[in-house]
Design a protein around this motif. Structure first.
Motif, PDB file in Angstrom:
ATOM      1  N   ILE A 165       2.029   9.927  -0.497  1.00  0.00           N
ATOM      2  CA  ILE A 165       2.605   9.521  -1.780  1.00  0.00           C
ATOM      3  C   ILE A 165       2.613  10.694  -2.749  1.00  0.00           C
ATOM      4  O   ILE A 165       3.590  10.916  -3.489  1.00  0.00           O
ATOM      5  N   VAL A 166       1.544  11.491  -2.765  1.00  0.00           N
ATOM      6  CA  VAL A 166       1.471  12.656  -3.652  1.00  0.00           C
ATOM      7  C   VAL A 166       2.531  13.685  -3.283  1.00  0.00           C
ATOM      8  O   VAL A 166       3.214  14.247  -4.156  1.00  0.00           O
ATOM      9  N   VAL A 167       2.694  13.939  -1.990  1.00  0.00           N
ATOM     10  CA  VAL A 167       3.639  14.962  -1.526  1.00  0.00           C
ATOM     11  C   VAL A 167       5.071  14.587  -1.881  1.00  0.00           C
ATOM     12  O   VAL A 167       5.847  15.408  -2.374  1.00  0.00           O
ATOM     13  N   HIS A 168       5.436  13.336  -1.657  1.00  0.00           N
ATOM     14  CA  HIS A 168       6.823  12.905  -1.881  1.00  0.00           C
ATOM     15  C   HIS A 168       6.938  12.312  -3.278  1.00  0.00           C
ATOM     16  O   HIS A 168       6.899  11.095  -3.464  1.00  0.00           O
ATOM     17  N   LYS A 169       7.111  13.185  -4.261  1.00  0.00           N
ATOM     18  CA  LYS A 169       7.176  12.711  -5.641  1.00  0.00           C
ATOM     19  C   LYS A 169       8.441  11.895  -5.893  1.00  0.00           C
ATOM     20  O   LYS A 169       8.508  11.121  -6.843  1.00  0.00           O
ATOM     21  N   LYS A 170       9.473  12.059  -5.056  1.00  0.00           N
ATOM     22  CA  LYS A 170      10.689  11.251  -5.169  1.00  0.00           C
ATOM     23  C   LYS A 170      10.757  10.255  -4.007  1.00  0.00           C
ATOM     24  O   LYS A 170      11.823   9.999  -3.460  1.00  0.00           O
ATOM     25  N   ILE A 171       9.605   9.679  -3.697  1.00  0.00           N
ATOM     26  CA  ILE A 171       9.507   8.881  -2.486  1.00  0.00           C
ATOM     27  C   ILE A 171      10.431   7.671  -2.504  1.00  0.00           C
ATOM     28  O   ILE A 171      11.060   7.340  -1.496  1.00  0.00           O
ATOM     29  N   PHE A 172      10.574   7.018  -3.646  1.00  0.00           N
ATOM     30  CA  PHE A 172      11.427   5.833  -3.696  1.00  0.00           C
ATOM     31  C   PHE A 172      12.903   6.208  -3.696  1.00  0.00           C
ATOM     32  O   PHE A 172      13.731   5.472  -3.171  1.00  0.00           O
ATOM     33  N   THR A 173      13.218   7.373  -4.256  1.00  0.00           N
ATOM     34  CA  THR A 173      14.594   7.867  -4.147  1.00  0.00           C
ATOM     35  C   THR A 173      14.908   8.212  -2.707  1.00  0.00           C
ATOM     36  O   THR A 173      15.994   7.900  -2.194  1.00  0.00           O
ATOM     37  N   ASP A 174      13.949   8.869  -2.053  1.00  0.00           N
ATOM     38  CA  ASP A 174      14.149   9.245  -0.649  1.00  0.00           C
ATOM     39  C   ASP A 174      14.341   8.030   0.250  1.00  0.00           C
ATOM     40  O   ASP A 174      14.965   8.127   1.307  1.00  0.00           O
ATOM     41  N   PHE A 175      13.794   6.885  -0.169  1.00  0.00           N
ATOM     42  CA  PHE A 175      13.917   5.678   0.642  1.00  0.00           C
ATOM     43  C   PHE A 175      15.383   5.295   0.844  1.00  0.00           C
ATOM     44  O   PHE A 175      15.758   4.762   1.897  1.00  0.00           O
ATOM     45  N   PHE A 176      16.218   5.583  -0.142  1.00  0.00           N
ATOM     46  CA  PHE A 176      17.635   5.218  -0.064  1.00  0.00           C
ATOM     47  C   PHE A 176      18.489   6.371   0.447  1.00  0.00           C
ATOM     48  O   PHE A 176      19.711   6.343   0.332  1.00  0.00           O
ATOM     49  N   THR A 177      17.831   7.403   0.982  1.00  0.00           N
ATOM     50  CA  THR A 177      18.557   8.574   1.477  1.00  0.00           C
ATOM     51  C   THR A 177      18.303   8.738   2.965  1.00  0.00           C
ATOM     52  O   THR A 177      17.155   8.908   3.376  1.00  0.00           O
ATOM     53  N   PHE A 178      19.353   8.647   3.755  1.00  0.00           N
ATOM     54  CA  PHE A 178      19.221   8.907   5.183  1.00  0.00           C
ATOM     55  C   PHE A 178      20.461   9.662   5.648  1.00  0.00           C
ATOM     56  O   PHE A 178      21.589   9.202   5.455  1.00  0.00           O
ATOM     57  N   ARG A 179      20.220  10.828   6.220  1.00  0.00           N
ATOM     58  CA  ARG A 179      21.313  11.686   6.682  1.00  0.00           C
ATOM     59  C   ARG A 179      21.221  11.832   8.190  1.00  0.00           C
ATOM     60  O   ARG A 179      20.447  12.658   8.688  1.00  0.00           O
ATOM     61  N   PRO A 180      21.952  10.997   8.935  1.00  0.00           N
ATOM     62  CA  PRO A 180      21.856  11.044  10.400  1.00  0.00           C
ATOM     63  C   PRO A 180      22.488  12.312  10.965  1.00  0.00           C
ATOM     64  O   PRO A 180      23.388  12.904  10.359  1.00  0.00           O
ATOM     65  N   GLY A 181      22.019  12.702  12.142  1.00  0.00           N
ATOM     66  CA  GLY A 181      22.604  13.844  12.831  1.00  0.00           C
ATOM     67  C   GLY A 181      22.292  15.173  12.208  1.00  0.00           C
ATOM     68  O   GLY A 181      22.984  16.160  12.472  1.00  0.00           O
ATOM     69  N   LYS A 182      21.261  15.242  11.376  1.00  0.00           N
ATOM     70  CA  LYS A 182      20.925  16.492  10.684  1.00  0.00           C
ATOM     71  C   LYS A 182      19.618  17.101  11.189  1.00  0.00           C
ATOM     72  O   LYS A 182      19.001  17.914  10.495  1.00  0.00           O
TER      73      LYS A 182
END
Length: 538
Positions: A165-182
């Protein structure tokens, strides 16, 4: 300071998480399967086609206890303990077990409740069933040492959750971000999304898992006050009868059939099983446990119990009565029991079990993606974290990833195959099932160590897919039963095991195909570039 703190947490999350990932993955995967341990046991014991046994009358239960007592008195008159499991609707056998000495092996037999004769081994599919996964989950079949290993790994899981949780300060934003094939980015997105999705569940299941063995992990008070005797501590806490130390004075166990009738009257329900501590000694005690009532005992977070009655085994005197669904020990034990109920999903019925199952699998996937992400980041830029030994260490990590993730899944379904393929009459059949489970798991590690990493991933994924998809077939060939028959007779437990196996087989097959396609694409791209260009698969 802030950047330095987050970097420290990133180091802790990465390296602390890595060294416990494989243990934690095993804990999560087997614990998730253990949610449906009864259904797995039902399938493994091939009970789906068995005709339901009518409930035994009071006289029949009394006769069963008399039969069991006579058998045990003849086999082990001065044992450490006796145990008698009364016939039930899903198992008509009379189950007896005993242990000669405190550290000796447990002997088990199944008897005909009417005649007292041993049931032929060819009629019994002896197995640990789904309880194997439960034991793997909390102690890896290693007793107290295993409990400590699981406890340390669980504590590391809490550290990893907080540091993540500390490392991912934008953790909830990242939850809605998924970039397949990268590549690396996709694995990180998947790891983040799964972590956020299951975060409340992960904190709950991890913390409650630690509280279950609080007396083992925090023994100082018990050591100081009760000289480490946990039984004496809990007896005092619950105001129950104190443990009865062996007196080494010979005395026969009184007839237990009348004690059974008294216990059933006190509990207002049928008895399920009976235990005797120190039979043949003056200190012997009989405990009669009631049968769980699905209508009265479900959906209770606190106090879920079937009740028990304790007798002096020599005089027949009633020493203690605990009514069903009552609690003792005050608020402390009430809280601890609530934690247990949350961890073991003793509420909500099948819908809640499926929620735990899906959440547990998502948590397992989160751990797997974290371990894979570690290697994806280091395949091209390994650095010198371990000096000149870095390539060898990373090779070991690759092998542990393969065997610890897909190899464990392969071993779990192989355990079900072993159950169907082992001869019914083999001695210690349940133990052999578990030994072969570990043997298969060890073979996946050997295979992963000898094969190139990407080939090891693909080959073990293919093997897992074949075993999962073939499970209904091996069941049909070995027992004559099949999935359609289970569905037609309304046997949801047997059908659920095979349908879930087919679903996992499809996922393993899809992963195998996607990895093959990715390897071909990357190989083509590498061929158009300079020689020696690294190929990234996973």
């Amino acid at each position: 300071m802030k950047a330095g703190f987050r970097q420290s947490m990133a180091w802790l999350h990465t390296w602390g998480g890595l060294w416990f990932t494989w243990i934690l993955f095993a804990i999560f995967l087997t614990g998730t399967l253990g949610v449906f341990d009864d259904a797995i046991s039902h399938w493994m014991r091939d009970k789906g086609r068995a005709e339901a046994v009518a409930p035994l009358s009071a006289e029949a239960r009394a006769q069963a206890v008399r039969t069991a007592q006579a058998f045990l008195a003849g086999k082990a008159p001065r044992a450490d303990f006796w145990s008698i499991g009364l016939p039930a609707e899903d198992d008509p056998a009379l189950r007896v077990s005993w242990r000669e000495h405190d550290d000796g092996p447990v002997q088990r037999h199944r008897l005909d409740p009417a005649s007292g004769e041993l049931m032929p081994a060819s009629q019994v599919r002896e197995t640990e069933g789904g309880h194997h996964f439960v034991h793997m989950h909390f102690e890896f079949h290693a007793g107290t040492a295993g409990i400590w290993v699981v406890g340390i790994a669980t504590l590391a899981m809490l550290v990893a959750l907080v540091s993540g949780i500390v490392v991912h300060k934008k953790i909830f934003t990242d939850f809605f971000t998924f970039r397949p094939g990268k590549g690396q980015r996709s694995w990180l997105d998947g790891h983040n999304a799964l972590g956020v999705l299951t975060l409340p569940f992960l904190f709950m299941i991890t913390y409650t898992g630690l509280t279950i063995f609080w007396a083992t992990y925090m023994p100082a008070g018990i050591l100081a006050r009760y000289d480490g005797d946990q039984e004496a501590f809990f007896s005092a806490l619950t105001e129950g009868p104190a443990p009865r130390p062996e007196l080494h004075v010979a005395a026969d166990v009184a007839p237990m059939a009348p004690l059974l009738a008294k216990a059933e009257q006190a509990l207002a329900r049928e008895a399920a099983f009976v235990t005797v501590s120190h039979p043949g000694d003056r200190s012997a005690a009989v405990r009669v446990f009631g049968r769980f009532d699905p209508d009265a005992d479900t959906d209770r977070l606190v106090g879920r119990s079937s009740g028990r009655v304790q007798f002096d085994a020599v005089t027949g005197e009633v020493l203690d009565v605990q009514r069903p669904n009552t609690t003792r020990g005050g608020q402390v034990l009430a809280v601890q029991r609530t934690m247990n109920a949350l961890h073991f999903v003793r509420f909500g019925g099948d819908p809640m079990k499926w929620l735990y199952f899906i959440s547990g699998m998502a948590g397992s996937a989160m751990l797997a993606t974290g371990a894979i992400l570690f290697m994806v980041k280091r395949r091209r830029h390994s650095g010198d974290a371990f000096g000149t030994a870095t390539p060898r260490v990373l090779q070991i990590i690759e092998a542990l990833n393969v065997a610890g993730i897909v190899g464990l899944g392969l071993s779990c379904v192989a355990y079900l195959w072993i159950n169907r393929l082992l001869p019914l009459g083999i001695e210690a059949r349940a133990a052999w099932e578990i030994r072969l489970f570990f043997a298969v798991w060890l073979l996946t590690l050997v295979h992963a160590s000898l094969r190139p990493p990407m080939r090891a991933w693909r080959e073990q994924l293919a093997a897992a897919a074949v075993l999962c998809l073939g499970l209904p077939l091996v069941n049909a060939l070995s027992t004559g039963d099949h999935l359609l028959a289970a569905l037609l007779r309304g046997d949801g437990e047997s059908a659920g095991v095979e349908l879930t196996s087919l679903a996992f087989g499809a996922m393993f097959a899809l992963a195998w195909m996607r990895l093959g396609a990715r390897l071909r694409t990357n190989a083509g791209a590498a061929g158009r570039q300079a020689p020696g260009h690294a190929v990234e698969g996973l």
